[in-house]
Design an enzyme around this catalytic site. Structure first.
Site, short mmCIF file in Angstrom:
data_model
loop_
_atom_site.label_atom_id
_atom_site.label_comp_id
_atom_site.label_asym_id
_atom_site.label_seq_id
_atom_site.Cartn_x
_atom_site.Cartn_y
_atom_site.Cartn_z
N PRO A 84 117.20 63.36 51.32
CA PRO A 84 116.63 62.00 51.34
C PRO A 84 115.10 61.95 51.33
O PRO A 84 114.43 62.72 52.03
CB PRO A 84 117.20 61.42 52.64
CG PRO A 84 118.50 62.13 52.82
CD PRO A 84 118.25 63.52 52.34
N CYS A 85 114.58 61.00 50.56
CA CYS A 85 113.13 60.84 50.39
C CYS A 85 112.45 59.91 51.40
O CYS A 85 111.26 60.09 51.68
CB CYS A 85 112.82 60.31 48.99
SG CYS A 85 113.36 61.40 47.66
N PRO A 86 113.14 58.89 51.95
CA PRO A 86 112.45 57.91 52.80
C PRO A 86 111.61 58.48 53.93
O PRO A 86 110.57 57.90 54.26
CB PRO A 86 113.61 57.05 53.34
CG PRO A 86 114.64 57.09 52.26
CD PRO A 86 114.56 58.50 51.73
#
Length: 420
Positions: free
Chosen positions: A82-84
């Site tokens: 995940p990037c967030p």
């Protein structure tokens, strides 16, 4: 089979809708298993490759799969975690973001023992804010017997008509890593107009040629967004302005290409098929079908790793593992954050003056304190203020690395339908 002489085995986590998987397949890798949280993306994987072993669920949930089942024979552990936690569009919470799986993925290397590791994320992870986080990752991989290196790659260097920087981590044994070479750029990509003209003119739109001449640049980064925020559109305000300059309406995604006599105040909207073309999927080498409704399809496409970039990396990794690339000298003592490295090595309190001497940095106490404040985002920092000069000691890493009592488990239970 692809670009290498035999099938190398890859285990892919956080596989999304298959951008990385398709690229690695084209590089000659055979998938042992793919794990993906989103049901729509998992359905897309199964639709396109019915023979793939696709598991849907939280990759860090031991009830979903057991990394220990793959303790031997995996050539590559790969994933787009995940990037967030790292994106500049978010709060950059890093290790304290319950969605962060980067550190957890690195820990699986000690269990699975793959010959190589490939993880990709957003440009935000390359910033000074996460220098200590990156150093921790390098140190952990070194503890496991691997050499690792980070590199910021531009998708546009590999034929993708888009400004899409991705921060990539590759790790191997020292012997294999001496033969790893980051893929070289292949030249200028096509413009948006050149790429999309066949699709934009598919229904006979009379303005297609004029539009293609105006859309004479590569695209801004496609943003897939999350389940929390609205429907499909082409990104934040700045991106929409860039799209508008090329004659594209970024406020949403169209159901079909323009009809012959259609007129637009700004320009037409893109269809999901057009967005996929901007991401590197095509009708030749990277054919792919996305399942689900329009918003879900757009998110699958927008959040993906462009297949041409994944292939380029896969070919480079395969060449290193198979020994077909030339050997090179490698640096074994990379320092992304010398202050973190000094505190970790010391294992005890250090004053600003001691840190400056240890690192060789010409920094005063205020600057060292500022840099340590960045470390506090991802690590416990103990400060002793009872001395004439304040002293600092490195505490525990805040990230989820597999702890059974970590807050991320409750977060996932309560928010599964909103996590993407």
């Amino acid at each position: 089979m692809g670009a290498v002489g035999r099938t190398l085995r890859v285990l892919e986590i956080c596989a999304g809708a298959g951008g990385q998987a398709l690229g690695l397949e084209r590089a000659g890798f055979g998938h042992e298993r793919l794990i993906e949280l989103d049901g729509n993306a998992a359905a897309t994987l199964r639709y396109n490759r019915p023979h793939w072993n696709v598991t849907q669920g939280d990759v860090a949930d031991p009830h979903v799969w057991n990394p220990g089942d793959y303790g031997e024979g995996i050539d590559l552990l790969a994933g787009g975690v995940p990037c967030p936690p790292f994106t500049t569009a978010g709060r950059q919470l890093g290790a304290t973001d319950e969605r962060d799986l980067f550190a957890w993925a690195v820990e699986q290397v000690s269990i699975i023992k793959p010959r190589a590791l490939l993880l990709e994320n957003v440009r935000g992870l390359s910033m000074r804010r996460f220098a200590g986080y990156r150093q921790h990752v390098l140190d952990r991989l070194r503890d496991f017997g691997y050499v690792a290196e980070w590199r910021l790659l531009q998708a546009s260097d590999y034929g993708v008509p888009q400004l899409r920087p991705r921060f990539v981590l590759v790790a191997m044994s020292p012997q294999d890593f001496t033969r790893f070479h980051w893929p070289e750029p292949i030249g200028r990509p096509f413009t948006v107009g050149e790429t999309l003209f066949p699709l934009m003119s598919a229904n006979g739109w009379k303005g297609a040629e004029e539009w293609a001449e105006k859309a004479n640049d590569i695209a801004p980064t496609i943003v897939g967004g999350s389940k929390k925020h609205g429907g499909a559109d082409l990104g934040p305000t700045r991106a929409k302005r860039a799209w508008a300059e090329m004659g594209v309406d970024g406020l949403g995604v169209a159901n079909h290409a323009p009809n012959p006599d259609d007129k637009f105040p700004v320009g037409p909207k893109l269809t999901c098929e057009m967005v996929a073309r901007i991401q590197g999927w095509d009708d030749d080498e990277f054919q792919w079908t996305f399942t689900g409704k329009k918003t879900s399809t757009y998110r699958q496409i927008g959040n993906a790793f462009p297949p041409p970039v994944a292939k380029a990396l896969g070919v480079a990794i395969a060449a290193a593992l198979e020994g077909t690339a030339q050997s090179r000298k490698i640096g074994l003592d990379l320092k992304h954050d010398p202050i973190y490295a000094a505190l970790r090595e010391q294992g005890d309190f250090m004053t600003a003056a001691q840190i400056a001497r240890k690192t060789g940095l010409a920094l005063d106490g205020l600057e060292i304190d500022r840099r340590i404040s960045l470390l506090k985002g991802d690590f416990e920092i103990i400060k002793d203020e009872h001395r004439t000069d304040p002293a600092y000691k490195l505490g525990s890493f805040k990230a989820f690395t597999g702890q059974e009592d970590h807050v991320r488990h409750e977060y996932f239970r309560e928010n599964t339908s909103k996590i993407s």
